[in-house]
Design an enzyme around this catalytic site. Structure first.
Site, short mmCIF file in Angstrom:
data_model
loop_
_atom_site.label_atom_id
_atom_site.label_comp_id
_atom_site.label_asym_id
_atom_site.label_seq_id
_atom_site.Cartn_x
_atom_site.Cartn_y
_atom_site.Cartn_z
N LYS A 188 0.81 -1.20 -0.22
CA LYS A 188 0.06 0.08 -0.10
C LYS A 188 0.89 1.28 -0.14
O LYS A 188 1.98 1.39 0.72
CB LYS A 188 -0.87 0.00 1.15
CG LYS A 188 -1.85 1.23 1.31
CD LYS A 188 -2.85 0.93 2.41
CE LYS A 188 -3.93 2.17 2.67
NZ LYS A 188 -4.78 1.83 3.94
N SER A 215 -9.75 1.78 2.92
CA SER A 215 -8.86 2.55 2.18
C SER A 215 -7.96 2.07 1.26
O SER A 215 -7.32 2.39 0.38
CB SER A 215 -8.21 3.74 3.07
OG SER A 215 -7.26 3.19 3.81
N SER A 226 -9.97 -0.43 7.31
CA SER A 226 -9.41 -0.29 5.88
C SER A 226 -8.77 -1.44 5.09
O SER A 226 -8.26 -1.49 3.99
CB SER A 226 -8.35 0.76 5.82
OG SER A 226 -9.24 1.90 6.06
#
Length: 486
Positions: A74, A149, A173
């Protein structure tokens, strides 16, 4: 194919690491122009490391456990010499001079960092639509969001663009996009995994964790990244157990609690409720005892979170001022003008909204009424969990109230967007480990996620239950079609 399968194929020479990496790069080039799950693809670096690992294998060297396996990261985890943007214009050209602890551990374990994945800007969002570099689409249905997210990390695993990935979980997330994309996603106990090098959103809530196609691969990634870190004082010096050893153990006699508050909520979709309750019945057939548990303040989590998280974010994001690094507005006459314009142009609307909420909650006239009260409710939520774990080993709930919603459906409705994290937020507030794994599909063939929540530092128990369910249900074997027809 599990990591163990890949290791055997690499060891036998049936496949090379370079071939594994090249296959994933080809797949990224084919599918990701549509999905937009990657912000950066490390083609040359990944192939170079793969060649080096292949030479080590040919020489008979003893290699670490993830050697030659392509993993995605990420883009809020700092990677030395590789651009790290947090999906924000304000960090568009930021290249970290250091490596985050978790990515360093993955690299030391032999993993090949194939690229950096898309996300909601500064991890603020539940759909990966707030990224400054465009939204990520759900590989199960490209008219739907992948969740957020960490939507890029979830979508890349679901679409077969990598074998596993790292995400961060502040209020769901990792787990919510894992649910929407039909993969396994785990948030460890707060303090189990280092946050050093993770770009901060809400420091008392953020935690790094894995995505994978199956529970055993998620367990392997967690094994590698866990442990005390002298660079992060919030990590806890507790020995990390061998998670793989517990995976095959029976769950007979284990008590699993259904959280009543989750199943009574009016926003819970019927398909989701039925699938999760059916999953509880399957666990009962495997020998677990299913009991009903009440966590009275569970549904207060969302209001509590949206005071605490923005408050911490408003402080953490104050460092982005256009002075030392990141985006800087030009042609301004004073430092104040430059800072104001840099932040106004560099941050997206959702980030600005949360900074404003947090600044308001911490202001002199309201800090007692909002922030202090939210911290008190957080303590009560934690006590509810403490009481529950005196009666059961693991808690069970849906991961999200619905399956993936349509792209654009909630982007202009913050309240609707925030409610998608209703069932994941309480575990973050209490610092507990939680995992999402696929348990079925709705009438539109979109994945449904089952959430298991454990007591502090009992990730092994969660993985044990999750693995036994996964082997019995075999839902994880279903993969999305990749022609991406509407």
């Amino acid at each position: 194919m599990t990591f163990e399968d890949l290791r055997q194929k690499l060891k036998s020479g049936e496949v090379s690491s370079k071939e594994l990496v090249q296959e994933k790069i080809n797949r990224i080039n084919e599918l990701d122009p549509t999905l937009n799950s990657f912000l950066i693809v490390n083609t040359e670096l990944a192939l170079s490391k793969a060649e080096h690992i292949d030479k080590q294998i040919a020489s008979g060297d003893h290699l670490p456990p993830l050697s030659g396996i392509p993993i995605a990261i990420k883009d809020n985890l700092c990677t030395k010499g590789i651009k790290t943007t947090c999906a924000s214009k304000i960090l568009d050209n930021f290249v970290p001079p250091y490596e985050s602890t978790v990515t360093k551990k993955l690299l030391n374990a032999g993993a090949i960092m194939i690229g950096k994945t898309n996300m909601d800007e500064f991890a603020m969002g539940s759909s990966t639509e707030t990224s400054a570099f465009g939204p990520t689409l759900n590989p199960w249905n490209i008219t739907k969001v992948p969740g957020g997210s960490s939507g890029g990390s979830a979508a890349s695993v679901a679409a077969g663009l990598c074998y596993g990935s790292l995400g961060s979980d502040t209020g769901g997330s990792i787990r919510q996009p894992a649910s929407f994309c039909g993969v396994v996603g785990m948030k460890p106990t707060y303090g189990r995994v280092s946050r050093w090098g993770l770009i901060a959103f809400a420091s008392s809530l953020d935690q790094v964790g894995p995505f994978a196609n199956n529970v055993s691969d998620a367990a392997e990634i967690l094994q590698v990244i866990s442990g005390k870190d002298e660079l992060d004082s919030t990590t806890v010096d507790i020995p990390v157990p061998n998670y793989l050893e517990t995976l095959s153990k029976s769950i007979k006699g284990m008590k699993i609690g259904l959280i009543d508050n989750c199943f009574d909520h009016e926003g819970l979709a019927t398909d989701v409720k039925e699938s999760v309750l059916s999953s509880a019945s399957l666990l009962e057939n495997l020998g677990a005892e299913i009991v009903n548990i009440s966590c009275p303040r569970f549904n207060d989590g969302i209001a509590t979170y949206y005071v605490i998280a923005p408050s911490e974010a408003s402080a953490n994001l104050a460092r982005y001022d256009g002075v030392k690094y990141g985006f800087r507005a030009e042609d301004e006459q004073s430092l104040i003008e430059m800072t104001s314009k840099s932040r106004a142009l560099g941050f997206g609307s959702e980030v600005k909204r949360r900074i404003l909420i947090g600044t308001y909650a911490l202001s002199a006239g309201y800090v007692d009424a909002y922030y202090k009260k939210a911290q008190q409710v957080r303590t009560l939520i934690r006590r509810d969990f403490d009481d529950a774990f005196k009666k059961v080993d693991v808690l069970l709930a849906p991961t999200a109230p619905t399956t993936a919603f349509g792209s654009g459906d909630n982007i202009d409705n913050p309240m609707a967007m925030y409610l998608s994290d209703l069932l994941t937020i309480p575990a973050n507030l209490a610092g507990l480990p939680a995992i999402s794994l696929p348990c079925g599909f709705d009438k539109s063939d979109l994945p449904i996620g089952l959430q298991l929540i454990g007591n502090v530092f009992e990730e092994g128990k969660l993985l044990q239950v999750a693995n036994q369910f996964e082997k019995a249900a075999e839902v994880y074997k279903n993969r999305p079609k990749t022609d991406f027809t509407l």
